[in-house]
Motif scaffolding. Structure first.
Motif, PDB file in Angstrom:
ATOM      1  N   PHE A  57       0.862  -1.189   0.000  1.00 14.91           N
ATOM      2  CA  PHE A  57       0.000   0.000   0.000  1.00 14.91           C
ATOM      3  C   PHE A  57       0.895   1.235   0.000  1.00 14.91           C
ATOM      4  CE2 PHE A  57      -2.629  -3.200   2.398  1.00 14.91           C
ATOM      5  CZ  PHE A  57      -3.500  -3.471   1.343  1.00 14.91           C
ATOM      6  N   GLU A  58       1.305   1.638  -1.198  1.00 16.87           N
ATOM      7  CA  GLU A  58       2.335   2.656  -1.345  1.00 16.87           C
ATOM      8  C   GLU A  58       1.877   4.040  -0.894  1.00 16.87           C
ATOM      9  OE1 GLU A  58       5.357   2.031  -1.925  1.00 16.87           O
ATOM     10  OE2 GLU A  58       5.036  -0.101  -2.302  1.00 16.87           O
ATOM     11  N   ASP A  59       0.616   4.418  -1.181  1.00 19.06           N
ATOM     12  CA  ASP A  59       0.125   5.733  -0.760  1.00 19.06           C
ATOM     13  C   ASP A  59       0.159   5.846   0.759  1.00 19.06           C
ATOM     14  OD1 ASP A  59      -0.265   6.376  -3.358  1.00 19.06           O
ATOM     15  OD2 ASP A  59      -2.445   6.207  -3.350  1.00 19.06           O
ATOM     16  N   LEU A  60      -0.237   4.789   1.408  1.00 16.30           N
ATOM     17  CA  LEU A  60      -0.233   4.762   2.872  1.00 16.30           C
ATOM     18  C   LEU A  60       1.191   4.883   3.410  1.00 16.30           C
ATOM     19  CD1 LEU A  60      -2.266   4.431   5.215  1.00 16.30           C
ATOM     20  CD2 LEU A  60      -1.927   1.978   5.069  1.00 16.30           C
ATOM     21  N   ALA A  61       2.114   4.133   2.804  1.00 18.61           N
ATOM     22  CA  ALA A  61       3.510   4.169   3.247  1.00 18.61           C
ATOM     23  C   ALA A  61       4.134   5.540   2.981  1.00 18.61           C
ATOM     24  CB  ALA A  61       4.307   3.075   2.545  1.00 18.61           C
ATOM     25  N   SER A  62       3.821   6.130   1.824  1.00 19.28           N
ATOM     26  CA  SER A  62       4.403   7.422   1.456  1.00 19.28           C
ATOM     27  C   SER A  62       3.973   8.521   2.420  1.00 19.28           C
ATOM     28  CB  SER A  62       3.981   7.786   0.027  1.00 19.28           C
ATOM     29  OG  SER A  62       4.385   9.093  -0.312  1.00 19.28           O
ATOM     30  N   LEU A  63       2.679   8.575   2.724  1.00 19.16           N
ATOM     31  CA  LEU A  63       2.181   9.610   3.624  1.00 19.16           C
ATOM     32  C   LEU A  63       2.734   9.418   5.039  1.00 19.16           C
ATOM     33  CD1 LEU A  63       0.437  11.994   4.318  1.00 19.16           C
ATOM     34  CD2 LEU A  63      -1.551  10.490   4.456  1.00 19.16           C
ATOM     35  N   THR A  64       2.760   8.169   5.489  1.00 21.97           N
ATOM     36  CA  THR A  64       3.274   7.901   6.833  1.00 21.97           C
ATOM     37  C   THR A  64       4.752   8.259   6.927  1.00 21.97           C
ATOM     38  OG1 THR A  64       1.771   6.006   6.823  1.00 21.97           O
ATOM     39  CG2 THR A  64       3.230   6.212   8.689  1.00 21.97           C
ATOM     40  N   HIS A  65       5.494   8.009   5.864  1.00 20.02           N
ATOM     41  CA  HIS A  65       6.922   8.331   5.851  1.00 20.02           C
ATOM     42  C   HIS A  65       7.135   9.832   5.998  1.00 20.02           C
ATOM     43  CE1 HIS A  65      11.167   8.163   4.820  1.00 20.02           C
ATOM     44  NE2 HIS A  65      10.948   9.059   3.869  1.00 20.02           N
ATOM     45  N   GLN A  66       6.354  10.629   5.274  1.00 18.79           N
ATOM     46  CA  GLN A  66       6.520  12.078   5.354  1.00 18.79           C
ATOM     47  C   GLN A  66       6.093  12.597   6.728  1.00 18.79           C
ATOM     48  OE1 GLN A  66       8.091  13.911   2.995  1.00 18.79           O
ATOM     49  NE2 GLN A  66       8.048  15.437   4.636  1.00 18.79           N
ATOM     50  N   MET A  67       5.023  12.001   7.286  1.00 18.77           N
ATOM     51  CA  MET A  67       4.590  12.392   8.626  1.00 18.77           C
ATOM     52  C   MET A  67       5.669  12.036   9.650  1.00 18.77           C
ATOM     53  SD  MET A  67       1.016  11.464  10.566  1.00 18.77           S
ATOM     54  CE  MET A  67       1.494   9.865  11.190  1.00 18.77           C
ATOM     55  N   GLU A  68       6.332  10.895   9.415  1.00 17.25           N
ATOM     56  CA  GLU A  68       7.410  10.442  10.290  1.00 17.25           C
ATOM     57  C   GLU A  68       8.563  11.453  10.282  1.00 17.25           C
ATOM     58  OE1 GLU A  68       9.461   6.112  10.860  1.00 17.25           O
ATOM     59  OE2 GLU A  68       9.597   7.033   8.877  1.00 17.25           O
TER      60      GLU A  68
END
Length: 663
Positions: A57-68
């Motif tokens: 789930f790339e969109d989920l991973a991408s957003l979480t990474h930026q929030m991280e």
């Protein structure tokens, strides 16, 4: 990699991590100096990112990474926290919840997150996360895992890889201390790395890792074209990874490490220590996750056992078989313990519902420009899983009404001599065999005259009987379909829908709702629910040689009345009882049976809130624990019947819906 088998686990863990993020973020909003909360948020976000990437789930991973990245900058004090930053992070969490919901409903979890990612990037303002110093990493690795040793073939492969410009890395991976599926997590790491290069060796061996014969750390010798950061980031995308240490190695370093490793403790001693630690951890594991469908099947089987036990008990008493009666009494004790155990398995804390409301209230207060504080107590109160799933929407309606209608604007509150910040108290607690949920606010209260006027205009009541209404009867008008006193329609409430749905849902669960309010001081909604819906205690009564079951939770008392206590007022039969006049209902007439004229009648006084009705029956059979069975699609609309049960003699008894008779 086939990930479908992990989907249920991914959804459940994602929801838990998102809830943890919400709770800690709400706390951090009130205390910006508490960076421990940021660490907790970061940890949940980091785990969610790894899980999402592993599942694809790339969109989920991408957003979480930026929030991280933003969270890391906050905890390292590279940016100052403002209300706008908190809002942006909350917005990111909202998007994450939408994507997880999409996955839960069978979707692909895709969502356009470019806008919120761009906002997070602006917040970050180009800050970077510090990388570990390579010398520190090397020292740390040497204390965590033993160095690798290679045979001649592996040395040849490594030498050729170095000559061709590939990177050869020794990677140590440390799992979270609470990781329950170490073998599965290690397998995910192997899958990720095999897509980026070639694994030469692992310590411990692959077989030992598959059998979970290792502590929380294992290491891998890896050949790849990619750089250290890319490899490290890939591994971190796997959930429950606590730390990743990576260093570039050569054959000379490996030989040196091997000589130093000779001074380490004997392998047998290490294995013994490992086994002792594993045994200790195994003893500490006291819970497992069980699919609710399995518990439902267990409950259904137990319900059939109860029916058979009741039949066996009746047969033994009919034959006066005393030894068999004694055996059945022992079965009763065992079955009671088993029943309580199964019901406890179905019980879950109501915080699964309550934990969604702090964030919801925060969002609504910003939308309405109000100041509201939500206090939640009793979230640990347990309720049947089925009821927890169904009570959520009614509570959402009630809290939204308290926020929109109950709590006044700050200016209005100040003029009335109140604090600008309104207060809503959501609480739950056990009361006997019931659970009470209350929503209390210190808002404007309910204007009874306004309700009465609206009810008269809608034709719900007449102007003649408006003066005879008690306060509970006036407040009960709010549950009439389409009834609303809101002067303006909003997206939050005031469309005349909601409270009637709330009441219907609660009553379908065998519960009741009562409103108390004082103008200018506030309003209280009190919901009463049974602990479970599958097995209840009921009073069996006889009506024209037919057996009916009355739920004990609806019964106030039983009594024998005389004929001269019965009166007729406005074409309605009533009973003069304990200085009150209450309606009298002959169950024989209600169910189309013959009415018997007698000098004395057996009655059951049932209640719903303050309302009472006396039900006339032919006789009392006794109190029983009964298993509720549905009536099926063809009979589910029968008036005043909520279900059925099978008695000890194999006959079917109908369960009376006392709430319908009272209404």
């Amino acid at each position: 990699m086939e990930t479908s088998q992990y989907l249920d686990m991914f959804i459940e863990e994602s929801q838990e991590h998102l809830q943890a993020i919400n709770e800690h973020l709400l706390s951090f909003e009130k205390d910006h100096e508490n960076l421990t909360l940021v660490d907790e948020i970061f940890r949940s976000a980091h785990t969610l990112k790894g899980m999402s990437a592993t599942m694809g789930f790339e969109d989920l991973a991408s957003l979480t990474h930026q929030m991280e990245n933003v969270l890391d900058a906050v905890r390292n004090k590279k940016i100052s926290v403002t209300e706008d930053i908190i809002d942006i992070v909350f917005d990111a969490v909202d998007h994450l919840e939408k994507m997880v919901t999409s996955i839960t409903e069978g979707g692909d979890g895709k969502l356009d997150v470019s806008h919120v990612v761009a906002q997070l990037e602006k917040v970050e303002k180009g800050t970077t996360i510090d990388q570990n110093n390579s010398e520190q990493t090397m020292d740390k690795m040497s204390t965590v895992v033993p160095a690798h040793t290679f045979d001649e073939y592996q040395k040849t492969v490594i030498s050729q890889a170095v000559d061709q410009g590939y990177g050869v890395y020794e990677i140590a991976i440390q799992l979270d201390d609470q990781c329950m599926l170490k073998g599965a997590r290690a397998y995910m790491v192997f899958e990720v790395l095999e897509n980026k290069g070639e694994i030469i060796q692992s310590v411990p061996s692959v077989e030992e890792i598959e059998q979970e014969q290792f502590e929380n750390t294992f290491s891998i010798t890896f050949i790849t074209e990619q750089n250290e950061k890319s490899v490290k980031d890939s591994i971190y995308r796997v959930s429950e990874i606590k730390d990743v240490m990576i260093q570039r190695v050569s054959l000379e370093e490996s030989a040196s490490s091997h000589s130093e490793n000779d001074t380490k403790p004997d392998k047998a001693d290490l294995k013994k220590e490992t086994n002792n630690k594993k045994t200790e951890k195994r003893i500490q594991t006291k819970s497992i996750r069980v699919n609710l469908e399995r518990i439902d099947k267990l409950m259904n089987s137990f319900e059939e056992l109860l029916v058979d036990k009741a039949r066996l008990e009746q047969r033994a008493r009919e034959k006066n078989d005393q030894p068999m009666v004694e055996i059945i009494e022992q079965m009763n004790r065992a079955s009671t313990d088993l029943q309580n155990t199964i019901l406890d398995m179905r019980m879950v804390p109501i915080d699964e519902v309550f934990n969604r409301f702090p964030k919801m209230v925060r969002s609504l207060t910003k939308e309405l420009g109000k100041k509201i504080e939500l206090e939640v107590t009793g979230a640990e109160t347990e309720l049947d899983r089925t009821m927890v799933d169904q009570i959520g929407d009614p509570l959402v309606h009630l809290i939204r009404n308290s926020v929109d209608h109950g709590i006044e604007d700050p200016v209005v509150r100040k003029q009335a001599g109140k604090k600008e910040t309104g207060h809503i108290h959501l609480k739950s607690f056990h009361s006997g065999n019931d659970v009470i949920i209350e929503i209390v606010d210190d808002g404007a209260g309910i204007d009874k005259e306004k309700i009465i006027k609206k009810a008269v205009n809608k034709g719900i009541i007449t102007s003649e009987n408006r003066k005879a209404l008690t306060d509970p009867q006036v407040f009960d008008l709010l549950f009439a379909p389409g009834f609303s006193t809101a002067e303006q329609i909003s997206d939050i409430s005031g469309r005349g829908v909601g409270l009637d749905v709330v009441k219907n849902t609660i009553e379908s669960l065998g519960g009741s709702i009562v409103i108390e309010s004082k103008l200018g001081e506030g309003t209280s909604f009190s919901i009463q629910l049974p602990l479970t819906l599958s097995i209840i205690t009921a009073l069996l009564v006889d009506v024209q040689n037919e057996t009916y079951a009355l739920p004990l939770t609806s019964i106030k008392e039983t009594a024998v009345i005389t004929k001269d206590q019965i009166n007729h007022v406005h074409s309605q039969t009533v009973l003069q009882y304990r200085d009150k006049v209450i309606p009298l209902v002959f169950l024989s007439e209600t169910f189309g049976l013959n009415k018997i004229d007698a000098d004395e009648y057996s009655t059951v006084i049932v209640h719903k809130g303050e309302k009472q009705v006396a039900l006339v029956v032919d006789g009392f059979i006794g109190q029983r624990e009964i298993v509720i069975k549905g009536l099926g699609n063809y009979l589910n609309q029968v008036f005043a019947i909520s279900g059925s049960t099978i008695l000890g003699d194999g006959e079917v008894a109908l369960i009376v819906d006392c709430n319908a008779l009272i209404s």
